[in-house]
Design an enzyme around this catalytic site. Structure first.
Site, short mmCIF file in Angstrom:
data_model
loop_
_atom_site.label_atom_id
_atom_site.label_comp_id
_atom_site.label_asym_id
_atom_site.label_seq_id
_atom_site.Cartn_x
_atom_site.Cartn_y
_atom_site.Cartn_z
N ASP A 162 5.40 -12.90 3.76
CA ASP A 162 5.03 -11.50 4.02
C ASP A 162 6.27 -10.60 4.17
O ASP A 162 6.16 -9.46 4.61
CB ASP A 162 4.10 -11.34 5.22
CG ASP A 162 3.48 -9.95 5.27
OD1 ASP A 162 3.15 -9.40 4.19
OD2 ASP A 162 3.35 -9.37 6.37
N ARG A 177 -6.30 1.29 8.58
CA ARG A 177 -5.03 1.95 8.86
C ARG A 177 -4.10 1.98 7.65
O ARG A 177 -3.07 2.64 7.67
CB ARG A 177 -4.35 1.29 10.08
CG ARG A 177 -3.76 -0.04 9.79
CD ARG A 177 -3.22 -0.76 11.01
NE ARG A 177 -3.23 -2.17 10.74
CZ ARG A 177 -2.31 -2.81 10.01
NH1 ARG A 177 -1.29 -2.15 9.51
NH2 ARG A 177 -2.41 -4.11 9.79
N THR A 236 0.81 -1.22 0.00
CA THR A 236 0.00 0.00 0.00
C THR A 236 0.85 1.28 0.00
O THR A 236 0.38 2.32 -0.45
CB THR A 236 -0.96 0.04 1.20
OG1 THR A 236 -0.18 -0.05 2.41
CG2 THR A 236 -1.96 -1.09 1.15
N HIS A 275 -4.01 -13.39 4.77
CA HIS A 275 -3.78 -13.64 6.20
C HIS A 275 -5.05 -14.10 6.95
O HIS A 275 -5.36 -13.61 8.04
CB HIS A 275 -3.19 -12.37 6.86
CG HIS A 275 -2.15 -11.67 6.01
ND1 HIS A 275 -1.27 -12.35 5.20
CD2 HIS A 275 -1.88 -10.35 5.82
CE1 HIS A 275 -0.49 -11.46 4.56
NE2 HIS A 275 -0.85 -10.26 4.91
O1 0GZ Z 1 -0.88 -5.55 8.00
C1 0GZ Z 1 -0.17 -4.76 7.33
O2 0GZ Z 1 0.29 -3.71 7.77
C2 0GZ Z 1 0.10 -5.11 5.92
C3 0GZ Z 1 0.38 -4.08 5.03
C4 0GZ Z 1 0.51 -4.36 3.71
C5 0GZ Z 1 0.68 -3.32 2.72
O3 0GZ Z 1 0.95 -2.18 3.11
O4 0GZ Z 1 0.52 -3.62 1.53
O5 0GZ Z 1 0.44 -5.64 3.26
C6 0GZ Z 1 0.24 -6.70 4.11
O6 0GZ Z 1 0.17 -7.84 3.61
C7 0GZ Z 1 0.06 -6.41 5.47
#
Ligand code: 0GZ
Length: 304
Positions: free
Chosen positions: A257, A130, A77, A181
Site C-alpha cells: 500500500d 471519504r 483516487t 484490504h
Molecule cells: O484508505 C485510504 O485512504 C486509501 C486511499 C486510496 C486511494 O486514494 O486510492 O487507496 C487505498 O488503497 C487506501
C-alpha cells in the site's frame, strides 16, 4: 503545477529497514500507488486529498530494497480517472508492473485497448465515502461488462459496515472481484463475529472473489506501529488476515500500500511491514501462494 498537501499529510517513510523475512523469488507487491509527481501528472480537480509526490522511480527503488520482483500499481483516487501517472509507471517498469485503472463510462474501446497494451488488467470501483463521490451503479455495471471482454477484473474498496447494502451489486459482477484490504474489518470486533463472518461468507459462496490481506497499518487499533524495529506490530489484525489466508489460500494477494495515503497517526517502515507477512501466512507454501502464485495467475497468466 504545484500543489499544497492536505494539512497533516504524512509523507512516506524514508530509509526503510531491510526486512528480516526473505520473500520468495518472484514476489509481487500487488497493491501500491504512485502520486504524480504533481508537476508532471497533476492531481485531479475532484480529489478528496492532496498527497506528497511518490514517483515510479521511488516505488521501484522500494521494490528492489524489499526484495520484491514486480508491482501491481493501483490507480489512487487523488488522480481520479486520469490514469497517466499509473500508466507511466507501467511503461517504465520493464514489464515488471501491471496496473488497475479507474475509468468512466465515456472511456473508448481504443483507450481501453491502449491501457491493456500498457499492462492494465483491472478497474477499481471505490465505495469509501471519504475518498470519492459515488459513480452510479448502472455505469459501473456497464464498465464491468466492457472490461470483462478484455479479461480484466474488478477491484472493490469498501468498509465492512457497507457490505450488506453492496452485497447484491458485488455478487452480480461478471468478473473476478478483488477486495481491497479485506473489506476494512473493524478489528475490535471478534474475528468470528457477525461482521467478519459475512465477509468470509462473501468469499466462501463466491469463488470469483479474492481479497488483499493488506493494510494492517490502517486497520490496527491497538498498534504498536511498525517503527523503530518493532517486532510485534499490529497484532490485532493478525487473526483476521490469517483466517482469510488459511481459508482461501488460492485467492489472496498482499501489497505494501506504499505510499500509504491518508494515514493519520504514523507512517510505517515498509521493511517492518514485510516482516508482518509470516505472521499471516505462516508456512512457505502459503507465502508462495500469497506473494507469487496468486498474483502471477491474476496479472501475468501468460507466464505461468
Ligand atoms: O484508505 C485510504 O485512504 C486509501 C486511499 C486510496 C486511494 O486514494 O486510492 O487507496 C487505498 O488503497 C487506501
Amino acid at each position: 503545477m504545484t500543489f499544497e498537501k492536505t494539512s497533516g499529510w504524512l509523507d512516506w517513510y524514508q530509509g526503510p529497514s531491510r526486512p528480516k523475512f526473505k520473500v520468495p523469488a518472484g514476489a509481487v507487491d500487488a497493491h501500491c500507488h504512485v502520486f504524480g509527481p504533481g508537476e508532471e501528472f497533476p492531481f485531479a480537480p475532484e480529489r478528496k486529498y492532496t498527497p506528497c509526490d511518490a514517483s515510479n522511480e521511488q516505488l521501484y527503488a522500494l521494490r528492489d530494497h524489499l526484495g520484491f520482483t514486480r508491482n501491481v500499481v493501483v490507480q489512487a483516487t487523488c488522480h481520479g480517472a486520469d490514469n497517466r501517472a499509473m500508466i507511466d509507471a507501467l511503461v517504465n517498469s520493464g514489464g515488471k508492473a501491471r496496473g488497475v485503472a479507474t475509468v468512466k463510462r465515456s472511456v473508448t474501446d481504443a483507450e481501453l485497448q491502449a491501457m491493456h497494451d500498457a499492462g492494465v488488467r483491472g478497474v477499481r470501483f471505490n465505495f469509501v465515502k471519504r475518498l470519492v463521490d459515488f459513480t452510479p451503479k448502472d455505469e459501473l455495471v456497464e464498465i464491468a461488462e466492457r472490461i470483462k471482454q478484455l479479461g480484466w477484473h474488478v477491484v472493490i474498496y469498501f468498509e465492512a459496515v457497507d457490505l450488506p447494502e453492496l452485497w447484491d451489486f458485488f455478487t452480480a459482477l461478471p468478473t473476478t472481484v478483488v477486495v481491497d484490504h479485506m473489506g476494512r474489518p473493524d478489528v475490535t470486533k471478534p474475528v468470528d463475529g457477525p461482521e467478519f463472518e459475512l465477509f468470509v461468507r462473501f468469499m466462501r459462496e463466491h469463488g470469483n472473489v479474492w481479497s488483499k490481506v493488506s493494510c494492517p497499518e490502517r486497520l490496527s487499533v491497538s498498534g504498536p506501529p511498525a517503527l523503530n524495529g518493532e517486532r510485534s506490530a499490529y497484532r490485532d489484525v493478525v487473526p483476521f488476515a490469517r483466517r482469510i489466508v488459511e481459508t482461501f489460500p488460492d485467492r489472496v494477494l498482499w501489497g505494501t500500500d506504499w505510499p500509504h495515503p491518508n494515514l493519520k497517526d504514523h507512517m510505517p517502515d515498509d521493511g517492518l511491514l514485510v516482516d508482518f507477512i509470516p505472521h499471516i501466512a505462516t508456512t512457505p507454501e502459503l507465502q508462495r501462494k500469497l506473494l507469487v502464485d496468486n498474483p502471477m495467475r491474476l496479472y501475468w497468466p501468460e507466464e505461468k
